[in-house]
Design a protein around this motif. Sequence first.
Motif, PDB file in Angstrom:
ATOM      1  N   MET A 234     -53.728   1.911  12.800  1.00  0.00           N
ATOM      2  CA  MET A 234     -54.606   1.914  12.380  1.00  0.00           C
ATOM      3  C   MET A 234     -55.657   1.245  13.040  1.00  0.00           C
ATOM      4  SD  MET A 234     -54.337   0.442   8.035  1.00  0.00           S
ATOM      5  CE  MET A 234     -56.413  -0.186   7.070  1.00  0.00           C
ATOM      6  N   MET A 235     -55.541   0.213  13.452  1.00  0.00           N
ATOM      7  CA  MET A 235     -56.466  -0.971  13.821  1.00  0.00           C
ATOM      8  C   MET A 235     -57.271  -0.429  15.078  1.00  0.00           C
ATOM      9  SD  MET A 235     -54.581  -4.639  13.586  1.00  0.00           S
ATOM     10  CE  MET A 235     -55.605  -5.644  14.178  1.00  0.00           C
ATOM     11  N   ALA A 236     -56.929   0.503  15.150  1.00  0.00           N
ATOM     12  CA  ALA A 236     -57.813   1.190  16.875  1.00  0.00           C
ATOM     13  C   ALA A 236     -58.152   2.614  15.650  1.00  0.00           C
ATOM     14  CB  ALA A 236     -56.812   2.187  17.352  1.00  0.00           C
ATOM     15  N   ASN A 237     -58.096   2.325  14.181  1.00  0.00           N
ATOM     16  CA  ASN A 237     -58.866   4.280  13.880  1.00  0.00           C
ATOM     17  C   ASN A 237     -60.417   3.536  14.048  1.00  0.00           C
ATOM     18  OD1 ASN A 237     -59.388   6.387  12.335  1.00  0.00           O
ATOM     19  ND2 ASN A 237     -58.172   5.813  10.638  1.00  0.00           N
ATOM     20  N   PRO A 238     -61.537   4.480  14.045  1.00  0.00           N
ATOM     21  CA  PRO A 238     -62.791   3.691  14.246  1.00  0.00           C
ATOM     22  C   PRO A 238     -63.192   4.647  12.171  1.00  0.00           C
ATOM     23  CG  PRO A 238     -62.859   6.488  15.183  1.00  0.00           C
ATOM     24  CD  PRO A 238     -61.200   5.603  15.194  1.00  0.00           C
ATOM     25  N   ALA A 239     -61.919   5.319  11.974  1.00  0.00           N
ATOM     26  CA  ALA A 239     -62.754   5.854  10.309  1.00  0.00           C
ATOM     27  C   ALA A 239     -61.628   5.411   9.488  1.00  0.00           C
ATOM     28  CB  ALA A 239     -62.638   7.322  10.721  1.00  0.00           C
ATOM     29  N   GLY A 240     -61.101   3.982   9.989  1.00  0.00           N
ATOM     30  CA  GLY A 240     -59.986   3.344   9.017  1.00  0.00           C
ATOM     31  C   GLY A 240     -60.845   2.470   7.488  1.00  0.00           C
ATOM     32  N   LEU A 241     -60.157   2.913   6.019  1.00  0.00           N
ATOM     33  CA  LEU A 241     -60.499   2.253   5.017  1.00  0.00           C
ATOM     34  C   LEU A 241     -59.536   1.095   4.775  1.00  0.00           C
ATOM     35  CD1 LEU A 241     -61.583   5.543   3.564  1.00  0.00           C
ATOM     36  CD2 LEU A 241     -62.893   4.081   4.259  1.00  0.00           C
TER      37      LEU A 241
END
Length: 275
Positions: free
Chosen positions: A139-146
């Motif tokens: 999750m912390m590496a996801n550029p689209a993280g919400l």
Amino acid sequence: MPGILWLASYPKSGNTWMRAFLANLILDAREPLPLKRIGEICPSEPAETWFRPLSERPVDQLSAKEIAGLRSKAQERVVSLNKNVVPMKTHSYFGEDYGHPIFSMSATFGAIYIIRDPRDVVLSAADHFGKTLDEMIVMMANPAGLGAAMPGTIVHEFLSSWSNHVESWTKWNHPGIYTVRYEDLLADPLDQFGRVARRFGISNDQTCIERAVEHAAFKQLKKLESDEGFIERSLHSEQFFRSGRAGGWREKLSAQQARQIELDHGVQMKRFGYL
């Protein structure tokens, strides 16, 4: 001039600690403020109350895209209702959501950005979001993280990745944006919180600053949560205020997990002395 003083951070990086200090300092409280007062003095950006008058439909019926289109107006409404600077919590990155700016510059007074070693963030955030450590690393590496709506709200926050979050807030050479490391707050809270208070003209009174630092100490916040609860505690977590220390990742992360975080976020970690 009135405006919003953003208290910005990736989740579980010390934002609420900063809010507790500022709330106690602003009110010059003689006793530690109840946790519910912290949210009154330093409210959260994604609170439904800011958005409700801007839509004919209930906020919980609005799409994420519609929410994104209302954010700037909601922030400008906050400023219109206040004569003084409003310290306001946010976990969103400094960018756009569905093509709309997440932050209104006309409503902004300044920003305090709190950064924490992502290897420690993952421990606390996994507990908060109800994820395994490996899931939180992804999750912390996801550029689209919400970020899901926090307890008591129904409005999402756009986190992006940890690296994007950090870069978005810290790439500006602007006197109105002040960055502080969580680890430095731990090492010398009186000095670091005092710098924040003086930089933004909140207080120059050393006695008041010392008292606010004492009232916002982690042990004190933990005791208050135990005594009265805390509305911002995640349903996934037993406690909001967990350990309040640095370096716990050395005991909890495998070598592979730590290495993955360093590979994902090495550029920003090096910028701030974590590598």
